[in-house]
Write an enzyme that holds these catalytic residues in place. Sequence first.
Site, short mmCIF file in Angstrom:
data_model
loop_
_atom_site.label_atom_id
_atom_site.label_comp_id
_atom_site.label_asym_id
_atom_site.label_seq_id
_atom_site.Cartn_x
_atom_site.Cartn_y
_atom_site.Cartn_z
N ASN A 155 4.11 3.26 7.51
CA ASN A 155 4.08 1.80 7.51
C ASN A 155 5.20 1.39 6.55
O ASN A 155 5.01 1.42 5.33
CB ASN A 155 2.74 1.25 7.06
CG ASN A 155 2.70 -0.27 7.14
OD1 ASN A 155 3.73 -0.92 7.31
ND2 ASN A 155 1.51 -0.85 7.01
N ARG A 176 -3.59 -8.93 -1.25
CA ARG A 176 -2.42 -9.58 -0.65
C ARG A 176 -2.79 -10.16 0.72
O ARG A 176 -3.16 -9.40 1.62
CB ARG A 176 -1.33 -8.51 -0.50
CG ARG A 176 -0.15 -8.92 0.28
CD ARG A 176 0.70 -7.72 0.66
NE ARG A 176 1.87 -8.17 1.38
CZ ARG A 176 2.56 -7.43 2.22
NH1 ARG A 176 2.22 -6.16 2.43
NH2 ARG A 176 3.59 -7.92 2.83
N ARG A 205 3.42 -12.79 14.84
CA ARG A 205 3.82 -13.41 13.57
C ARG A 205 5.23 -13.99 13.66
O ARG A 205 5.73 -14.22 14.76
CB ARG A 205 3.64 -12.38 12.44
CG ARG A 205 2.20 -11.88 12.35
CD ARG A 205 2.00 -10.91 11.22
NE ARG A 205 2.26 -11.54 9.92
CZ ARG A 205 2.44 -10.86 8.79
NH1 ARG A 205 2.36 -9.54 8.80
NH2 ARG A 205 2.68 -11.49 7.67
N ALA A 220 8.06 -4.37 4.97
CA ALA A 220 9.21 -5.24 5.26
C ALA A 220 10.48 -4.45 5.60
O ALA A 220 11.35 -4.96 6.32
CB ALA A 220 9.46 -6.17 4.08
N TYR A 246 -4.08 -9.03 6.24
CA TYR A 246 -4.12 -7.57 6.06
C TYR A 246 -5.51 -7.00 5.80
O TYR A 246 -5.67 -5.79 5.69
CB TYR A 246 -3.18 -7.18 4.91
CG TYR A 246 -1.73 -7.52 5.21
CD1 TYR A 246 -1.05 -6.92 6.26
CD2 TYR A 246 -1.06 -8.48 4.46
CE1 TYR A 246 0.27 -7.25 6.54
CE2 TYR A 246 0.27 -8.82 4.73
CZ TYR A 246 0.91 -8.20 5.78
OH TYR A 246 2.22 -8.52 6.07
N PRO A 252 7.07 -1.22 0.74
CA PRO A 252 6.93 -2.25 -0.29
C PRO A 252 5.72 -3.15 -0.12
O PRO A 252 5.40 -3.58 1.00
CB PRO A 252 8.21 -3.08 -0.13
CG PRO A 252 9.18 -2.20 0.53
CD PRO A 252 8.40 -1.22 1.36
N ASN A 253 5.07 -3.42 -1.23
CA ASN A 253 3.96 -4.37 -1.36
C ASN A 253 2.64 -3.87 -0.78
O ASN A 253 1.62 -4.55 -0.93
CB ASN A 253 4.32 -5.74 -0.74
CG ASN A 253 5.54 -6.35 -1.40
OD1 ASN A 253 5.56 -6.49 -2.62
ND2 ASN A 253 6.58 -6.65 -0.63
N GLU A 275 4.75 5.04 13.84
CA GLU A 275 4.94 3.79 13.08
C GLU A 275 3.66 2.97 13.15
O GLU A 275 3.11 2.74 14.23
CB GLU A 275 6.10 3.02 13.72
CG GLU A 275 6.36 1.67 13.07
CD GLU A 275 7.50 0.89 13.76
OE1 GLU A 275 8.19 1.46 14.64
OE2 GLU A 275 7.66 -0.29 13.44
N HIS A 314 1.57 -0.60 11.79
CA HIS A 314 1.48 -1.89 11.10
C HIS A 314 0.04 -2.36 11.17
O HIS A 314 -0.58 -2.29 12.24
CB HIS A 314 2.40 -2.93 11.74
CG HIS A 314 3.83 -2.50 11.71
ND1 HIS A 314 4.58 -2.52 10.56
CD2 HIS A 314 4.62 -1.96 12.67
CE1 HIS A 314 5.78 -2.04 10.82
NE2 HIS A 314 5.83 -1.68 12.09
C1 DQA Z 1 3.30 -4.80 7.86
C2 DQA Z 1 4.01 -5.92 8.62
C3 DQA Z 1 5.36 -6.25 7.98
O1 DQA Z 1 6.00 -7.29 8.69
C4 DQA Z 1 5.15 -6.71 6.55
O2 DQA Z 1 6.39 -6.93 5.92
C5 DQA Z 1 4.29 -5.79 5.75
C6 DQA Z 1 3.15 -5.13 6.39
C7 DQA Z 1 1.88 -4.53 8.42
O3 DQA Z 1 1.32 -3.50 8.07
O4 DQA Z 1 1.34 -5.36 9.16
O5 DQA Z 1 4.46 -5.65 4.55
O6 DQA Z 1 4.05 -3.61 8.01
#
Ligand code: DQA
Length: 152
Positions: free
Chosen positions: A75, A19, A108, A78, A24, A11-12, A99, A101
């Site tokens: 990735n 964003r 964070r 959330a 990011y 998501p997102n 995985e 990020h």
């Molecule tokens: C994320 C870190 C997550 O906590 C966050 O909700 C994201 C992006 C990252 O790529 O740093 O949407 O996965």
Amino acid sequence: MTRAVFILNGPNLNLLGVREPDIYGRMTLADIERACRRRASALGFGVEFRQSNSEGELIGWVQEARTAAVGIIINAAALTHTSVALLDALLAVGVPVYEVHISNIFRREPFRHHSYISAAATAVICGCGAFGYELALEALAEALARSAQHSG
Ligand code: DQA
């Protein structure tokens, strides 16, 4: 036959580039996809690069990867911090899971420090920015080469 890697985004992540760029970065998801395709083709992988805002759709793709992929780079955004269902899908997938990020989740908010899906991951790469996806591709290639060597 080309070895396919599924690169799945939660998501997102479709909003990357606009964003929270201080967290990011300025690369869009399309920029990341281009970089992944370049790196993957140098490593002899084909790429299925996908993004969804829906947990169910991501789980469906993980299930599809059981027979269609040699590995998953994910990735989960959330959903990393909330989804036992995604963990269960990844535990069942039977191919290596990396995985990723973009941000360093441990620097964070405390709720980002726990990942449900890490329990299914061969490795976790976080805090390297978008380059983490390419690192994951390299790590997967290395692991597959090593396991091919061992199996004769
Ligand atoms: C994320 C870190 C997550 O906590 C966050 O909700 C994201 C992006 C990252 O790529 O740093 O949407 O996965």
